[in-house]
Write a protein that holds these residues in place. Sequence first.
Motif, PDB file in Angstrom:
ATOM      1  N   ARG A 120       0.529  -5.085  16.823  1.00 21.13           N
ATOM      2  CA  ARG A 120      -0.376  -4.106  17.427  1.00 21.13           C
ATOM      3  C   ARG A 120      -1.355  -3.464  16.442  1.00 21.13           C
ATOM      4  O   ARG A 120      -2.523  -3.274  16.783  1.00 21.13           O
ATOM      5  N   PRO A 121      -0.934  -3.128  15.208  1.00 19.69           N
ATOM      6  CA  PRO A 121      -1.909  -2.515  14.296  1.00 19.69           C
ATOM      7  C   PRO A 121      -3.068  -3.432  13.922  1.00 19.69           C
ATOM      8  O   PRO A 121      -4.124  -2.949  13.490  1.00 19.69           O
ATOM      9  N   LEU A 122      -2.898  -4.748  14.091  1.00 19.85           N
ATOM     10  CA  LEU A 122      -3.947  -5.706  13.726  1.00 19.85           C
ATOM     11  C   LEU A 122      -4.875  -6.045  14.883  1.00 19.85           C
ATOM     12  O   LEU A 122      -5.949  -6.617  14.679  1.00 19.85           O
ATOM     13  N   GLN A 123      -4.480  -5.695  16.092  1.00 23.54           N
ATOM     14  CA  GLN A 123      -5.262  -6.109  17.261  1.00 23.54           C
ATOM     15  C   GLN A 123      -6.678  -5.538  17.287  1.00 23.54           C
ATOM     16  O   GLN A 123      -7.610  -6.238  17.706  1.00 23.54           O
ATOM     17  N   PRO A 124      -6.919  -4.293  16.835  1.00 23.21           N
ATOM     18  CA  PRO A 124      -8.312  -3.820  16.818  1.00 23.21           C
ATOM     19  C   PRO A 124      -9.221  -4.624  15.904  1.00 23.21           C
ATOM     20  O   PRO A 124     -10.445  -4.612  16.078  1.00 23.21           O
ATOM     21  N   TYR A 125      -8.647  -5.335  14.941  1.00 24.59           N
ATOM     22  CA  TYR A 125      -9.442  -6.089  13.972  1.00 24.59           C
ATOM     23  C   TYR A 125      -9.550  -7.570  14.313  1.00 24.59           C
ATOM     24  O   TYR A 125     -10.584  -8.204  14.050  1.00 24.59           O
ATOM     25  N   PHE A 126      -8.485  -8.154  14.880  1.00 21.08           N
ATOM     26  CA  PHE A 126      -8.450  -9.604  15.068  1.00 21.08           C
ATOM     27  C   PHE A 126      -8.232 -10.035  16.513  1.00 21.08           C
ATOM     28  O   PHE A 126      -8.192 -11.240  16.793  1.00 21.08           O
ATOM     29  N   GLY A 127      -8.090  -9.093  17.426  1.00 22.32           N
ATOM     30  CA  GLY A 127      -7.822  -9.451  18.812  1.00 22.32           C
ATOM     31  C   GLY A 127      -6.333  -9.460  19.096  1.00 22.32           C
ATOM     32  O   GLY A 127      -5.499  -9.251  18.211  1.00 22.32           O
ATOM     33  N   LYS A 128      -5.974  -9.737  20.327  1.00 22.93           N
ATOM     34  CA  LYS A 128      -4.592  -9.620  20.768  1.00 22.93           C
ATOM     35  C   LYS A 128      -3.792 -10.909  20.672  1.00 22.93           C
ATOM     36  O   LYS A 128      -2.564 -10.870  20.672  1.00 22.93           O
TER      37      LYS A 128
END
Length: 226
Positions: A105-113
Motif C-alpha cells: 500500500r505505501p508504494l501504490q501512490p507511486y507505482f500503481g496498485k
Amino acid sequence: MSSPRHHLDPATLVSLAAGALSPEMAAVAETHLEGCAHCRARRAEAEHVGGALLLQQQPVPAAGERAERLRDDMLARLRQPLPMASGRARPDPVDTRRDTDALPRPLQPYFGKSWKALRWRWMAPGVHMIRAPRSSGDALVLLKIAPGKSMPVHSHGGSELTQILKGAYDDELGHFGPGDMADLDSDIEHQPVTSPGVPCICVAALDGPLQFRGWLARKLQPMVGL
C-alpha cells in the motif's frame, strides 16, 4: 512470509516517527513496517519516548541543543530491549493479507496498485527498473534483477533504504530475502549478488547518487540515473 532478519536503523525509526523522512524514504520505511512487527513496535516506542521526553525536558538556552539532546535520549532508549510489562498494550498488528497482485500500500501512490500493470524499463542485461516521479530531492525506484546477477561494487553518496519485495540477494552484510530492509549510509560499500531461482525485486529510496568503483559502471551511470 518469515519474519524479517534485517531491520530499520533506530535513527531511521526516530526520523520516521518525527515525520522527518522524505516522502520517498517514508514510503520504503512504511513498506517494511507492513510486514515487520519488530519495527512497528520500535516505532511505537519512539513515538511514546519522544512524547514523554518532550514533556519531561526542561528549558535549555539553545533550541538546537534541545533537539539534539532529545534525539540522543530517544536513540539510547530505542537501543534498549522493549519493555514487556503485562499492563502495557502492544502495537496493533497490521493486516498484511492482500490480493497477490496488489503492490504494498505505501508504494501504490507511486507505482500503481497492480504488479501485472507495471511497465518495466530495460536498464542492462538482466536489470529492469521503474522510476517514480520525484516529490522531493530523493529518488524512488523499483528494481527487478535476474537470478544469479552480480551488481557492480558501489558505495552511496548519501543514505539508501532498500526493501526486498521478492527474491533475494547476498552481499557483505549478509543474506537479504523478502521483507528484509537494507538501511545503508555512505560508509557502506557492497556488491549484491541475486540468489538463484526467481528475480530479485526491491524498492529503493536514495538521497544521493551511487558511487561505483569500476570505470564501466561510472561510464553508464548517467544512463541509469542513480
